[in-house]
Enzyme design. Structure first.
Site, short mmCIF file in Angstrom:
data_model
loop_
_atom_site.label_atom_id
_atom_site.label_comp_id
_atom_site.label_asym_id
_atom_site.label_seq_id
_atom_site.Cartn_x
_atom_site.Cartn_y
_atom_site.Cartn_z
N ALA A 80 124.82 19.88 16.83
CA ALA A 80 123.65 20.75 16.63
C ALA A 80 123.91 21.70 15.46
CB ALA A 80 123.40 21.56 17.90
N LYS A 83 129.73 25.01 7.33
CA LYS A 83 130.54 23.97 8.01
C LYS A 83 132.03 24.28 7.88
CE LYS A 83 127.55 21.01 9.74
NZ LYS A 83 127.58 20.49 11.11
N TYR A 104 125.06 25.61 3.10
CA TYR A 104 125.22 24.68 4.23
C TYR A 104 126.69 24.28 4.40
CZ TYR A 104 125.66 20.07 6.32
OH TYR A 104 126.10 19.00 7.05
N PHE A 155 130.87 11.27 5.25
CA PHE A 155 130.28 11.04 3.93
C PHE A 155 128.78 10.78 4.20
CE2 PHE A 155 133.73 11.60 0.92
CZ PHE A 155 134.68 12.00 1.83
N ASP A 213 118.62 25.36 23.43
CA ASP A 213 119.13 25.80 22.14
C ASP A 213 120.58 26.26 22.29
OD1 ASP A 213 117.39 26.96 19.47
OD2 ASP A 213 119.50 27.54 19.72
N ILE A 214 121.42 25.90 21.30
CA ILE A 214 122.83 26.32 21.42
C ILE A 214 122.99 27.82 21.28
CG2 ILE A 214 124.20 24.25 20.88
CD1 ILE A 214 124.33 25.33 17.99
#
Ligand code: UDP
Length: 327
Positions: A73, A144, A140, A168, A50-51
């Site tokens: 991830a 980012k 979300y 996209f 896991d990161i």
């Protein structure tokens, strides 16, 4: 090159890893396998982890000794990000901070980050270039964009070369039908539409026909996952310890929901019944890339420039693997 791929067992990450290997590079996936599939990549190319686990991550990076990291991830489901933003902020922001610190610790200086066109605003003119204003409309997308800024800040303070890639709509499958899209639950348009000719669903619900587009349905830029992968390879090769770059990755051509359904009918030879549904909250009417910078600077060209060519490969995968990787 030796490339360490976080989220390397996911849909886009595994396509990039397979592309790196096919082009003669070394690659290692690091994936917790919650969304990813071990079967999407050769077994000896996977470290399960896991990161968020800094020690395990630093050990994996140290052991592989990469020249560069591709970072995929992340939690990616928009609906889930509305219901449980804490999960998305923790995974995506804390996870990336952990990765950046593990890279500092191990001296890796080149990073490619998987960002999204969802960081652009709702009602912008298409096509969108890299300078279009960023006004993300979901938790979300906000994670980012936050990560984009975190990477810029770490690069300035600690010395790191990076390229941000804003995708996209990733779509399609490997042309031999061996690897493709498999989400659980599935929420993406093309796999859902293809469930109808596959006998897994009676009809497809069109989320709104009253958008300001020629046929009233939403327009997206569906980019083949192998074309995404070739853009990643070009970008990582061009990324040095001094690079600060950003590219859109899309074909430059939009397809409406109705165009996608027609392409699926053509590829499968079957009629696909539709039901009219309400708009899905947060869906912008149109998102289409301007890929001029990607083509001009990196010399990228898509091999699958039309929605028909993308859907044909997706059908080959879904026809052969109706249960995805669960077989
Ligand atoms: N869509 C739809 N019916 C479905 C799934 C999706 O009409 O069952 C529409 C959705 O509203 C959007 C487009 O298809 O306009 C692409 O949706 P997808 O979830 O594949 O990608 P997104 O653009 O949300 O990343």
């Amino acid at each position: 090159m030796r490339v360490f791929v976080t989220g390397g067992a996911g849909y886009v990450g595994s396509a990039c890893l397979r592309h790196l290997l096919a082009e003669g590079h070394e690659a290692m996936a690091y994936d917790n396998l919650i969304q990813g599939h071990a079967a999407a990549i050769p077994g000896d190319r996977l470290i399960q982890g896991d990161i968020l686990n800094r020690e395990a991550l630093a050990e994996a990076i140290n052991g592989f000794a990469p020249d560069a990291v591709m970072h995929f991830a992340a939690a990616t489901c928009v609906g889930e990000s509305v219901e449980d933003p804490d999960f998305h902020y923790h995974n995506n922001i804390e996870g990336t901070r952990t990765l950046l610190n593990a890279m500092r610790e191990t001296g890796v200086k080149r990073l490619l980050f998987s960002s999204t066109c969802a960081t652009y605003g709702m009602s912008l003119k298409c096509p969108m270039n890299e300078d279009s204003p960023q006004e993300p409309f979901s938790p979300y997308a906000r994670t980012k964009l936050t990560v984009e800024w975190m990477i810029r800040d770490f690069a300035e303070a600690y010395g790191l070369g990076f390229t941000l890639l804003r995708y996209f709509n990733a779509a399609g499958a490997s042309p031999d039908g061996a690897h493709g899209e498999a989400h659980d639950p599935e929420s993406h348009l093309i796999p859902i539409v293809l469930q109808v000719p596959n006998g897994q669903r009676e009809s497809v619900t069109v989320f709104g026909r009253d958008y300001p587009t020629p046929d009233g349905t939403c327009i997206r830029d569906y980019i083949h996952v192998d074309d995404l992968a070739s853009a990643h390879l070009l970008a990582i090769q061009a990324t040095t310890a001094d690079t600060r770059e950003v590219f859109n990755i899309g074909t430059g051509t939009g397809a409406s929901v109705m165009d996608v359904i027609s392409a699926c009918e053509k590829a499968t030879g079957k009629t696909i019944p539709q039901v009219l549904g309400v708009r899905r909250p947060g869906d912008p009417p149109a998102l289409v890339a301007d890929p001029a910078k990607l083509k001009g600077v990196l010399g990228w060209e898509p091999q699958y420039p039309t929605i028909e060519s993308v859907v044909e490969t997706a059908w080959e995968w879904h026809r052969k693997h109706p249960r995805g990787y669960r077989e």
